[in-house]
Write an enzyme that holds these catalytic residues in place. Structure first.
Site, short mmCIF file in Angstrom:
data_model
loop_
_atom_site.label_atom_id
_atom_site.label_comp_id
_atom_site.label_asym_id
_atom_site.label_seq_id
_atom_site.Cartn_x
_atom_site.Cartn_y
_atom_site.Cartn_z
N ASP A 196 -38.55 60.22 77.22
CA ASP A 196 -36.99 61.02 77.16
C ASP A 196 -36.40 60.27 77.85
O ASP A 196 -35.61 61.21 78.35
CB ASP A 196 -37.71 62.53 77.18
CG ASP A 196 -38.74 63.14 76.47
OD1 ASP A 196 -40.33 62.94 76.86
OD2 ASP A 196 -38.66 62.34 74.88
N SER B 92 -30.92 61.04 80.61
CA SER B 92 -32.50 61.83 80.79
C SER B 92 -31.93 63.00 79.52
O SER B 92 -31.27 63.38 79.26
CB SER B 92 -32.11 62.96 81.84
OG SER B 92 -32.97 64.20 81.66
N ARG B 93 -32.40 62.34 78.63
CA ARG B 93 -32.90 62.86 77.30
C ARG B 93 -32.41 64.13 77.07
O ARG B 93 -32.36 65.50 75.90
CB ARG B 93 -33.20 62.07 76.30
CG ARG B 93 -33.01 60.79 76.20
CD ARG B 93 -34.05 60.38 74.46
NE ARG B 93 -34.34 58.78 74.99
CZ ARG B 93 -34.18 58.63 74.18
NH1 ARG B 93 -33.97 57.96 72.77
NH2 ARG B 93 -34.39 56.77 74.56
N VAL B 94 -33.15 64.90 77.72
CA VAL B 94 -33.29 66.34 77.86
C VAL B 94 -32.27 67.36 79.05
O VAL B 94 -31.70 68.34 78.73
CB VAL B 94 -34.53 67.08 79.41
CG1 VAL B 94 -34.60 68.35 79.34
CG2 VAL B 94 -36.16 66.56 78.10
N ILE C 293 -39.25 51.90 76.57
CA ILE C 293 -38.01 52.76 75.92
C ILE C 293 -37.78 54.03 75.29
O ILE C 293 -37.22 54.80 74.95
CB ILE C 293 -36.42 51.71 76.29
CG1 ILE C 293 -36.32 51.06 77.82
CG2 ILE C 293 -35.35 52.63 76.16
CD1 ILE C 293 -35.37 50.09 77.95
#
Lengths: 184, 523
Positions: free
Chosen positions: B360, B385-387, B356
């Protein structure tokens, strides 16, 4: 006969003995006696006796000293007593090989194995030894073995490198090349 | 391929004539002990780390432990022909696998050998790449800005994945992790028509680690039926293979993907799953007597996954100018979908927390959602979703903007649903809306949707057009609406599919009008 594997424990004892022998100037005498010890290790009974945990260290040590005779060098005697104290007499089977490695290294000598399909002449062995000596810059001493399946030519294993000029080796190479050949 | 007997003879003659008959030189060692897929070799003084060692019987091994007086090797094949005292040769090569276009459509093992019975793969020595490579440097990368469309509504709308991102799929067994991946791979057909020679086509690599052979056969069949195998490589290291092959296969698969990335292509790679790779790695390391750490994993189990996943990246457009030896064309990417299997939903265990922190973002699949009929069983609340929006088309971003909030509010109020008509109007409408949104986010297997279809379906939900449709009819409504739009308003759908398409008022009005018309016809 490939290089015998010497465990790190046996290596330490060999190094200690070798350094003491060199410092005291008695390397020749000690080397001879360690050789004798090596021949003793070839005996099947000794080979099974020395590492056996069911037998006490004292009778083992006595057996070895008796076999070596009365004129054992004090250093060799000291080695046997030290091993007896620590109950590590089994290492005596490996110490001659380890000692030889240190002696060879100090003398700039390399030992190897020459395998040939038939008995090879002394002069040819010397020629190969000299050629390898000029390549490696050290004295080369080869132990000869007859391996009929080589079919012809010689194979030399020296210091972890194998030089394969035998017919068997070349046939194997051809076999690999043919198997990998691209068709069409 | 038809072979004339004379052709074979002429090839063999050529080989024999060209044979250079000089003595061969090799570094050799001796086997001290062998067992459980691991061998200790004495000698091999100049052995390199991860060097390939040749054992008798054609078995290869990999040197992993370089100790003072021996080398610990892991065997890559059946150890039955190896005995104590055998002589082994070092090859001077680091372990490599074949790569390139010829691998597409094939099922191979961790060393690139074919498993699908369709004959040898036409690769040359130039196509060999080492399985371990350094990942792109900071200057060779670009931020993730293009969408990687999975075709699954809940993911593309709320947890979007971009090209070059690593998005973890995490959940208990039997929660639909592999199903998500298969759908994502099938959906890539829309990127380039399923033709691998089209530069727009996203290529796929599916790495099966420690899975049942029957599962992999099933996956292969599904992908073939959907026409997806043409642009996919399956790298298989099933449960009965040696642990060494299982732990190496993700690296081999990545090496194959990197070949395409460095040529400017986009690749989607799925590792199914990394938990089994960690088990295999632990097994090999314990047999090599490396000291065990937490949960008996070796100390470098984090690095095992981080160095693998760091190779999935978005490469800068000008990377071929910065590093011409590595990249023949810039702008490529590898999007990774690693899978981790948890036990009883425990995401705070050792390997899950490691992965984890590397990825990303993560998609959590929950068993209780699965069994209550929500499939894909994505827990939107804790999936991330870090994008985020940078990986969505502008139209999808606008339309799906309120979706997450609506669902979050719905979940909070769900407990009050049992009170029925005793609630105020606002609460009632949130519950109504939310229930319908949950329904329309459910999706069948092997039915990925194009971006435009997803946008219009979600619009139907968030705009309130579904509020007076019965809950159990909502999925049929949105499916029908998407089909209607494709049939009657193909031009609008084409527009919506465009990556730069904005959600203008004009478009909204058009979709709204179409929806009202469809609703009039819907029974």
């Amino acid at each position: 006969m490939a290089k015998q594997h010497v465990s790190s424990a046996a290596r330490r004892y060999s190094r200690a003995l070798f350094e003491l022998a060199t410092d005291s100037g008695r390397l020749d005498v000690v080397s001879e006696q360690i050789d004798a010890l090596g021949r003793l290790a070839d005996d099947a009974e000794f080979r099974s006796l020395l590492p056996d945990p069911r037998v006490d260290a004292a009778p083992k040590a006595k057996a070895v000293l008796d076999a070596l005779g009365s004129e054992t060098d004090p250093l060799v005697r000291g080695l046997i007593e030290s091993l007896e104290r620590r109950k590590r007499l089994g290492l005596l089977l490996e110490i001659p090989a380890g000692f030889l490695e240190f002696a060879d290294e100090a003398a700039g000598r390399l030992r190897g194995v020459l395998e040939s399909s038939t008995m090879i002449e002394e002069t040819q062995v010397v020629a190969i030894e000299q050629s390898l000596a000029s390549q490696t810059g050290k004295q080369v001493s080869l132990h000869c073995e007859v391996v009929p399946e080589l079919l012809g030519g010689v194979r030399v294993t020296l210091a972890g490198t194998r030089y394969d000029g035998s017919v068997r080796g070349r046939l194997d190479q051809i076999a690999q090349r043919l198997a990998a050949a691209e068709l069409g | 391929m038809e072979l004339h007997p004379s052709e074979v003879t002429s090839v063999l003659k050529r080989e024999i004539e060209g044979f250079d008959a000089s003595a061969s030189t090799a570094k050799v060692g001796q086997v001290l002990q062998v067992g459980d897929g691991v061998a200790r070799v004495y000698g091999l003084d100049d052995c390199m780390m991860s060097e390939l060692i040749e054992f008798p019987g054609g078995v290869m091994g990999m040197a992993l432990n370089l100790e003072v007086d021996n080398v610990g090797c892991v065997l890559l094949g059946d150890a039955a022909s190896v005995k104590e005292g055998d002589t082994v040769k070092s090859t001077g090569r680091i372990i490599s696998v074949p790569t390139g276009d010829a691998m597409l459509g094939r099922v191979v093992d961790a060393l690139g050998k074919p498993l699908d019975g369709k004959g040898a793969i036409a690769t040359t020595d130039d196509d060999l790449r080492p399985i371990e490579q350094t990942s792109p440097t900071v200057v060779e990368r670009e931020p993730v800005a293009e969408p990687m469309l999975t075709g699954i509504k809940s993911i593309d709308a709320m947890i979007p994945v971009g090209r070059g991102q690593r998005e973890l799929i995490i959940g208990d067994r039997q929660t639909g992790k592999t199903a998500l991946i298969i759908d994502a791979i099938i959906n890539q057909k829309n990127s380039g028509g399923g033709d691998p020679s089209n530069p727009e086509q996203v290529l796929c690599v599916y790495n099966a680690v420690g899975q049942k052979q029957s599962t992999v056969v099933d996956v292969h069949r599904r992908l073939e039926e959907a026409g997806a195998m043409a642009y996919t490589i399956i790298v298989n290291a099933s449960a009965s293979e040696e642990a060494s092959m299982q732990f190496l296969s993700p690296y081999s698969a990545t090496a194959m993907a990197e070949r395409f990335r460095d040529e400017g292509r986009h690749v989607l790679i799925a590792y199914d799953d990394l938990t089994k790779q960690a088990y295999a790695y632990r097994q090999v390391m314990l047999l090599l007597r490396r000291p065990p750490g937490r949960e008996a994993y070796p100390g470098d189990v984090f690095n095992l996954h981080s160095r693998l996943l760091e190779r999935s990246a978005k490469v800068a457009e000008n990377a071929h100018e910065l590093n011409p030896q590595k990249y023949s064309k810039g702008g490529g990417s590898i999007t990774a979908l690693p899978v981790i299997e948890t036990q009883e939903g425990d995401v705070s265990a050792y390997v899950p927390t490691n992965v984890i922190s590397i990825t990303d973002g993560q998609i959590f699949l929950e068993a209780n959602l699965f069994f209550s009929g929500v499939r894909p069983a994505v827990n939107v609340g804790i999936s991330v979703s870090r994008v985020g929006g940078a990986a969505q088309t502008p139209a999808m971003k606008k339309v799906a903007g309120g979706l997450r909030i609506n669902l979050a509010q719905f979940r909070e109020l769900e407990a009050f649903a049992q009170f029925g008509s005793d609630l105020d109007a606002a609460t009632q409408s949130t519950l109504n809306r939310g229930a319908r949104l949950v329904e329309i986010l459910k999706q069948g297997q092997y039915k990925p949707l194009v971006n435009a279809a997803q946008i219009v379906q979600i619009y139907a939900g968030t705009s309130g057009m579904l509020d007076d449709v019965a809950i159990d009819r909502a999925p049929a409504f949105v499916d029908g609406f998407a089909e209607y739009m494709l049939a009657e308003h193909a031009d609008v759908m084409d527009q919506l599919d465009g990556w730069k398409c904005k959600w203008t008022d004009e478009l909204r009005d058009q979709v709204q009008a179409a929806c009202e018309k469809f609703k009039g016809q819907f029974v």
